[in-house]
Design a protein around this motif. Structure first.
Motif, PDB file in Angstrom:
ATOM      1  N   GLY A   1       0.773  -1.243   0.000  1.00 55.25           N
ATOM      2  CA  GLY A   1       0.000   0.000   0.000  1.00 55.25           C
ATOM      3  C   GLY A   1       0.798   1.283   0.000  1.00 55.25           C
ATOM      4  O   GLY A   1       0.208   2.369  -0.107  1.00 55.25           O
ATOM      5  N   ALA A   2       2.127   1.201   0.113  1.00 50.51           N
ATOM      6  CA  ALA A   2       2.930   2.424   0.066  1.00 50.51           C
ATOM      7  C   ALA A   2       3.194   2.816  -1.389  1.00 50.51           C
ATOM      8  O   ALA A   2       2.939   2.043  -2.308  1.00 50.51           O
ATOM      9  N   ARG A   3       3.688   4.002  -1.604  1.00 52.00           N
ATOM     10  CA  ARG A   3       4.145   4.418  -2.924  1.00 52.00           C
ATOM     11  C   ARG A   3       5.528   5.028  -2.793  1.00 52.00           C
ATOM     12  O   ARG A   3       5.924   5.503  -1.723  1.00 52.00           O
ATOM     13  N   ILE A   4       6.284   4.995  -3.894  1.00 51.24           N
ATOM     14  CA  ILE A   4       7.635   5.556  -3.887  1.00 51.24           C
ATOM     15  C   ILE A   4       7.549   7.072  -3.695  1.00 51.24           C
ATOM     16  O   ILE A   4       6.761   7.762  -4.345  1.00 51.24           O
ATOM     17  N   ALA A   5       8.367   7.585  -2.792  1.00 51.55           N
ATOM     18  CA  ALA A   5       8.355   9.015  -2.480  1.00 51.55           C
ATOM     19  C   ALA A   5       8.895   9.836  -3.642  1.00 51.55           C
ATOM     20  O   ALA A   5       9.717   9.370  -4.437  1.00 51.55           O
ATOM     21  N   LEU A   6       8.417  11.054  -3.736  1.00 45.67           N
ATOM     22  CA  LEU A   6       8.956  12.016  -4.693  1.00 45.67           C
ATOM     23  C   LEU A   6      10.247  12.617  -4.128  1.00 45.67           C
ATOM     24  O   LEU A   6      10.514  12.527  -2.919  1.00 45.67           O
ATOM     25  N   PRO A   7      11.075  13.238  -4.967  1.00 46.83           N
ATOM     26  CA  PRO A   7      12.289  13.885  -4.453  1.00 46.83           C
ATOM     27  C   PRO A   7      11.967  14.887  -3.346  1.00 46.83           C
ATOM     28  O   PRO A   7      11.106  15.746  -3.503  1.00 46.83           O
ATOM     29  N   GLY A   8      12.654  14.731  -2.219  1.00 47.62           N
ATOM     30  CA  GLY A   8      12.482  15.665  -1.105  1.00 47.62           C
ATOM     31  C   GLY A   8      11.173  15.558  -0.359  1.00 47.62           C
ATOM     32  O   GLY A   8      10.870  16.406   0.487  1.00 47.62           O
ATOM     33  N   GLU A   9      10.373  14.521  -0.623  1.00 52.85           N
ATOM     34  CA  GLU A   9       9.021  14.495  -0.051  1.00 52.85           C
ATOM     35  C   GLU A   9       9.029  14.298   1.452  1.00 52.85           C
ATOM     36  O   GLU A   9       8.144  14.805   2.154  1.00 52.85           O
ATOM     37  N   PHE A  10       9.992  13.578   1.991  1.00 56.62           N
ATOM     38  CA  PHE A  10      10.064  13.423   3.444  1.00 56.62           C
ATOM     39  C   PHE A  10      10.296  14.787   4.101  1.00 56.62           C
ATOM     40  O   PHE A  10       9.624  15.142   5.085  1.00 56.62           O
ATOM     41  N   THR A  11      11.235  15.554   3.571  1.00 59.23           N
ATOM     42  CA  THR A  11      11.509  16.880   4.139  1.00 59.23           C
ATOM     43  C   THR A  11      10.346  17.829   3.889  1.00 59.23           C
ATOM     44  O   THR A  11      10.033  18.672   4.734  1.00 59.23           O
ATOM     45  N   ARG A  12       9.699  17.695   2.750  1.00 63.03           N
ATOM     46  CA  ARG A  12       8.542  18.554   2.477  1.00 63.03           C
ATOM     47  C   ARG A  12       7.429  18.276   3.478  1.00 63.03           C
ATOM     48  O   ARG A  12       6.754  19.212   3.938  1.00 63.03           O
ATOM     49  N   ARG A  13       7.226  17.011   3.838  1.00 63.67           N
ATOM     50  CA  ARG A  13       6.215  16.702   4.863  1.00 63.67           C
ATOM     51  C   ARG A  13       6.631  17.268   6.218  1.00 63.67           C
ATOM     52  O   ARG A  13       5.769  17.690   6.998  1.00 63.67           O
ATOM     53  N   ALA A  14       7.938  17.264   6.494  1.00 73.31           N
ATOM     54  CA  ALA A  14       8.406  17.880   7.737  1.00 73.31           C
ATOM     55  C   ALA A  14       8.066  19.365   7.758  1.00 73.31           C
ATOM     56  O   ALA A  14       7.663  19.916   8.791  1.00 73.31           O
ATOM     57  N   LEU A  15       8.197  20.030   6.612  1.00 74.02           N
ATOM     58  CA  LEU A  15       7.818  21.437   6.502  1.00 74.02           C
ATOM     59  C   LEU A  15       6.317  21.608   6.711  1.00 74.02           C
ATOM     60  O   LEU A  15       5.875  22.485   7.473  1.00 74.02           O
ATOM     61  N   GLU A  16       5.535  20.779   6.041  1.00 76.65           N
ATOM     62  CA  GLU A  16       4.078  20.910   6.117  1.00 76.65           C
ATOM     63  C   GLU A  16       3.541  20.607   7.510  1.00 76.65           C
ATOM     64  O   GLU A  16       2.495  21.147   7.901  1.00 76.65           O
ATOM     65  N   HIS A  17       4.240  19.781   8.270  1.00 79.71           N
ATOM     66  CA  HIS A  17       3.794  19.455   9.622  1.00 79.71           C
ATOM     67  C   HIS A  17       4.472  20.311  10.698  1.00 79.71           C
ATOM     68  O   HIS A  17       4.358  20.011  11.895  1.00 79.71           O
ATOM     69  N   GLY A  18       5.179  21.370  10.267  1.00 80.71           N
ATOM     70  CA  GLY A  18       5.744  22.301  11.231  1.00 80.71           C
ATOM     71  C   GLY A  18       6.979  21.813  11.948  1.00 80.71           C
ATOM     72  O   GLY A  18       7.381  22.391  12.960  1.00 80.71           O
ATOM     73  N   ARG A  19       7.623  20.779  11.421  1.00 81.63           N
ATOM     74  CA  ARG A  19       8.839  20.280  12.055  1.00 81.63           C
ATOM     75  C   ARG A  19      10.046  21.162  11.729  1.00 81.63           C
ATOM     76  O   ARG A  19      11.059  21.118  12.430  1.00 81.63           O
TER      77      ARG A  19
END
Length: 455
Positions: A106-124
């Motif tokens: 059920g997972a999908r391959i992440a886009l470039p920088g997507e982990f860090t982008r989620r950190a930005l979107e979640h206020g980390r």
């Protein structure tokens, strides 16, 4: 891209390695990893705890690898979501299969920088910190890594936030005076301007002044090695690199193009550009080569002007330096000092009177260690978060903020308080943009496209 998706990617470098890490992030990351991992129940593992077990294909039960599995529950993870990291052996065959199994669950391959982008979107982290992650990944010297780490820790962002808070406070006073003139007197111009300069204009100017040093930390000092043909420029490049990077012969004009190589020293990162010789009487091909040499010279932060010290008479070279290197930091190198003799070297120094002339030998290595120390003086020193300086995107946003502050000062001195208030709002918007607030999706897409997939 859907934020609710659970994403997966290889977080370590591709290719064979002792250990590789597959990273999952999203609401289903623990559930997906638990289907592959045994014997521990990942749903019961405390956050930030690693457990040892085995990875199996959940459909066939086939053993794939022994691995460590680390669970990091949101919001205290890197992305702010539930994160699972599977550390397995670094065989591409193993990591590719782990990725495939995660996707089948059920997972999908992440886009470039997507982990860090989620950190930005979640206020980390804010956008400046996210860009510092990229700087840290690409840092090629300890100094660049230290500066990027300081920026990632929030030092740069805190400076911007502090300026923004002062502007908000000053804006509140101006707006109070505009809204309730019968109760609150407008800020007295001299006092207001003094506070605005001290609390905003001056610290912002210091941050902007660090831009060039920040670019040097990230990209290195560009050093152009120039001079007349057969002065020993290519030999010097080889000697500084301690390897035969370019062809060297006794025949003049061997180098026809600009050859760039990186040199990492204790002083920092240098990009050395070996250039074609500059001369007055040149054929068409040589003219094209010289044009590229001049382009390298234009980019240079430091020029190593190499002369053949064994010739003695170098008045033409001195004239060439003045004609080609105006406004540049120049270090004159009297090459071939091992065979030149004192009389000829003294003539070279006299021809370049008023300039620093260093006697060297690219062949024997004479004074090359001293040359490296001279070069290191052109590399910025680390002095905290401002040392990394703003990148180009941040610089443009901060320049808009600085322009707004200057306009506010001018309008305040003219008692045009409504205009001054609008100028302050423009400045605050520029600072917000620096940290990623009110930034368009297109801008974010461009920034995170520069990241690797696993980050």
């Amino acid at each position: 891209m859907h934020e609710s998706d659970t994403i997966v990617a290889l977080a370590t470098a591709a290719g064979p390695a002792a250990i590789a890490t597959v990273r999952l992030s999203g609401s289903d990351s623990i559930t997906i990893a638990a289907r592959l991992f045994s014997p521990a129940s990942l749903s019961e593992i405390p956050s930030h705890r690693a457990v040892f077990g085995q990875i199996h294909d959940p459909e066939t039960g086939r053993l794939l690898d022994h691995a460590l599995c680390t669970v990091m529950r949101g919001p205290g993870s890197y992305t702010g979501e539930d994160v699972v990291e599977i550390s397995c052996h670094g065989s591409p065959a193993v990591t590719n299969e782990v990725l495939a199994l995660c996707c089948r669950q059920g997972a999908r391959i992440a886009l470039p920088g997507e982990f860090t982008r989620r950190a930005l979107e979640h206020g980390r982290m804010d956008l400046a910190q996210a860009e510092a992650v990229l700087d840290l990944i690409h840092a090629r010297t300890p100094l660049a890594a230290r500066a990027a780490a300081e920026k990632l820790s929030g030092g740069f962002s805190n400076e911007i936030e502090c300026i923004a808070e002062h502007l908000l406070s000053l804006l509140a006073k101006v707006e109070a005076g505009l809204d309730f003139p019968e109760d609150v007197e407008n800020a007295e111009s001299e006092t207001f301007c003094s506070a605005l300069e001290r609390q905003a204009a001056e610290p912002l100017a210091r941050i902007l002044s660090a831009y060039n040093d920040g670019e040097v930390l990230r990209s290195g000092v560009y050093v152009a090695i120039v001079g007349r043909p057969n002065a020993g420029k290519s030999s010097l490049l080889n000697a500084l690199l301690d390897r035969d990077r370019v062809l060297v012969t006794e025949e003049a004009g061997t180098t026809r193009d600009v050859v760039e190589e990186s040199l990492i020293t204790s002083g920092g990162l240098f990009v050395l550009a070996d250039t074609a010789g500059l001369s007055e009487n040149a054929a068409r091909l040589e003219l094209l080569s010289m044009e590229r040499s001049r382009q390298a010279l234009e980019k240079a932060r430091l020029v190593l002007f190499v002369v053949d010290g064994s010739r003695g008479s170098v008045e033409e070279e001195a004239q060439l330096l003045e004609a080609e290197c105006t406004g540049k930091e120049v270090l004159v190198l009297a090459n071939k000092a091992d065979i030149a003799g004192e009389e000829k070297l003294a003539c070279v120094e006299a021809a370049f009177s008023g300039r620093n002339v260093l006697r060297i030998s690219a062949l024997t290595g004479q004074n090359l260690s001293l040359l490296r120390r001279h070069m290191a003086a052109f590399f910025p020193t680390f002095s905290g978060s401002a040392s990394c300086g703003p990148n180009m995107r941040q610089k443009l946003s901060l320049e808009r903020a600085a322009a707004g502050i200057q306009a506010a000062l001018d309008n305040a001195r003219s008692q045009a308080w409504e205009l001054a208030a609008e100028d302050l709002r423009i400045s605050i918007a520029g600072l917000d943009e620096t940290l990623g607030r009110n930034v368009s999706e297109d801008v974010l897409d461009r920034i995170f496209s520069l990241f690797c997939i696993g980050k």
